[in-house]
Write a protein that holds these residues in place. Structure first.
Motif, PDB file in Angstrom:
ATOM      1  N   CYS A   1       0.838  -1.186   0.000  1.00  0.00           N
ATOM      2  CA  CYS A   1       0.000   0.000   0.000  1.00  0.00           C
ATOM      3  C   CYS A   1       0.887   1.255   0.000  1.00  0.00           C
ATOM      4  O   CYS A   1       1.813   1.349   0.805  1.00  0.00           O
ATOM      5  CB  CYS A   1      -0.897  -0.026   1.228  1.00  0.00           C
ATOM      6  SG  CYS A   1      -1.854   1.471   1.436  1.00  0.00           S
ATOM      7  N   CYS A  28      -0.053   3.149   3.665  1.00  0.00           N
ATOM      8  CA  CYS A  28       0.303   2.629   4.990  1.00  0.00           C
ATOM      9  C   CYS A  28       1.428   1.595   4.935  1.00  0.00           C
ATOM     10  O   CYS A  28       1.835   1.081   5.969  1.00  0.00           O
ATOM     11  CB  CYS A  28      -0.935   2.065   5.694  1.00  0.00           C
ATOM     12  SG  CYS A  28      -1.548   0.551   4.940  1.00  0.00           S
ATOM     13  N   CYS A  77      -4.193  -0.644  -0.025  1.00  0.00           N
ATOM     14  CA  CYS A  77      -5.021  -1.666   0.602  1.00  0.00           C
ATOM     15  C   CYS A  77      -6.458  -1.136   0.648  1.00  0.00           C
ATOM     16  O   CYS A  77      -6.683   0.060   0.444  1.00  0.00           O
ATOM     17  CB  CYS A  77      -4.498  -2.007   1.997  1.00  0.00           C
ATOM     18  SG  CYS A  77      -4.659  -0.663   3.180  1.00  0.00           S
ATOM     19  N   CYS A 111      -7.330   1.972   2.928  1.00  0.00           N
ATOM     20  CA  CYS A 111      -6.717   3.206   2.422  1.00  0.00           C
ATOM     21  C   CYS A 111      -7.365   3.646   1.117  1.00  0.00           C
ATOM     22  O   CYS A 111      -7.513   4.831   0.857  1.00  0.00           O
ATOM     23  CB  CYS A 111      -5.217   3.022   2.223  1.00  0.00           C
ATOM     24  SG  CYS A 111      -4.314   2.920   3.780  1.00  0.00           S
TER      25      CYS A 111
HETATM   26 ZN   LIG Z   1      -3.067   0.973   3.334  1.00  0.00          ZN
END
Ligand SMILES: [Zn+2]
Length: 125
Positions: A84, A87, A105, A108
Motif C-alpha cells: 500500500c 500505509c 489496501c 486506504c
Molecule cells: Zn493501506
C-alpha cells in the motif's frame, strides 16, 4: 518464495490487460481521424460533439488505466509491488488479483476515494 510466484501471475494478467488497452487506444485514435465530414445539420452536430466528448473521456480513462498498469509492471520489476502506498502494508493477494493495479489496501483506498469525492465536489463550487 511463493510471493514471487504470485507476482508473476499478476504480471501476466497486467501484461494481457496492457495489450488490450493498447489496442483499444490505437483504435480510438484511428477512429478520431474519420469524423466531422458527415455532419449534416445542427442536431447531428450536437449529437456528434456529445459523442466526441464521451469518446474522449473514454479515451482518457483507458489511457489512465494504461499508465497505472505500466507503473504496476515497473513496480513488480523493481520489487516494490503489492504494498500500500499509504500505509506500507502488504495488499492482500485476493485484492491484487481482482484489482491488479491496486496501489492501496482496501481501507486506504476507501479513504482515498472519499477524499477524491470531497475534492471533486469542491472543484464544482
Ligand atoms: Zn493501506
Amino acid at each position: 518464495m511463493s510471493d514471487q510466484k504470485e507476482l508473476e501471475k499478476i504480471k501476466v494478467v497486467l501484461l494481457a490487460r496492457k495489450k488490450e488497452l493498447e489496442e483499444a487506444i490505437t483504435q480510438l485514435q484511428s477512429e478520431g481521424g474519420a469524423k466531422i465530414d458527415q455532419v449534416q445539420d445542427q442536431a447531428d452536430q450536437a449529437l456528434s460533439s456529445a459523442f466526441e466528448t464521451l469518446k474522449s473521456s473514454l479515451h482518457n480513462n483507458e489511457y489512465e488505466e494504461y499508465k497505472m498498469i505500466e507503473k504496476a509492471i515497473e513496480m513488480i520489476d523493481a520489487g516494490t509491488y503489492g504494498r500500500c502506498i499509504d500505509c506500507q502494508q502488504l495488499i492482500s493477494e485476493k485484492r491484487l488479483l481482482s484489482y491488479p493495479n491496486a496501489t492501496r489496501c482496501l481501507p486506504c483506498q476507501e479513504k482515498a476515494e472519499e477524499e477524491r469525492e470531497k475534492n471533486s465536489m469542491q472543484s464544482y463550487f
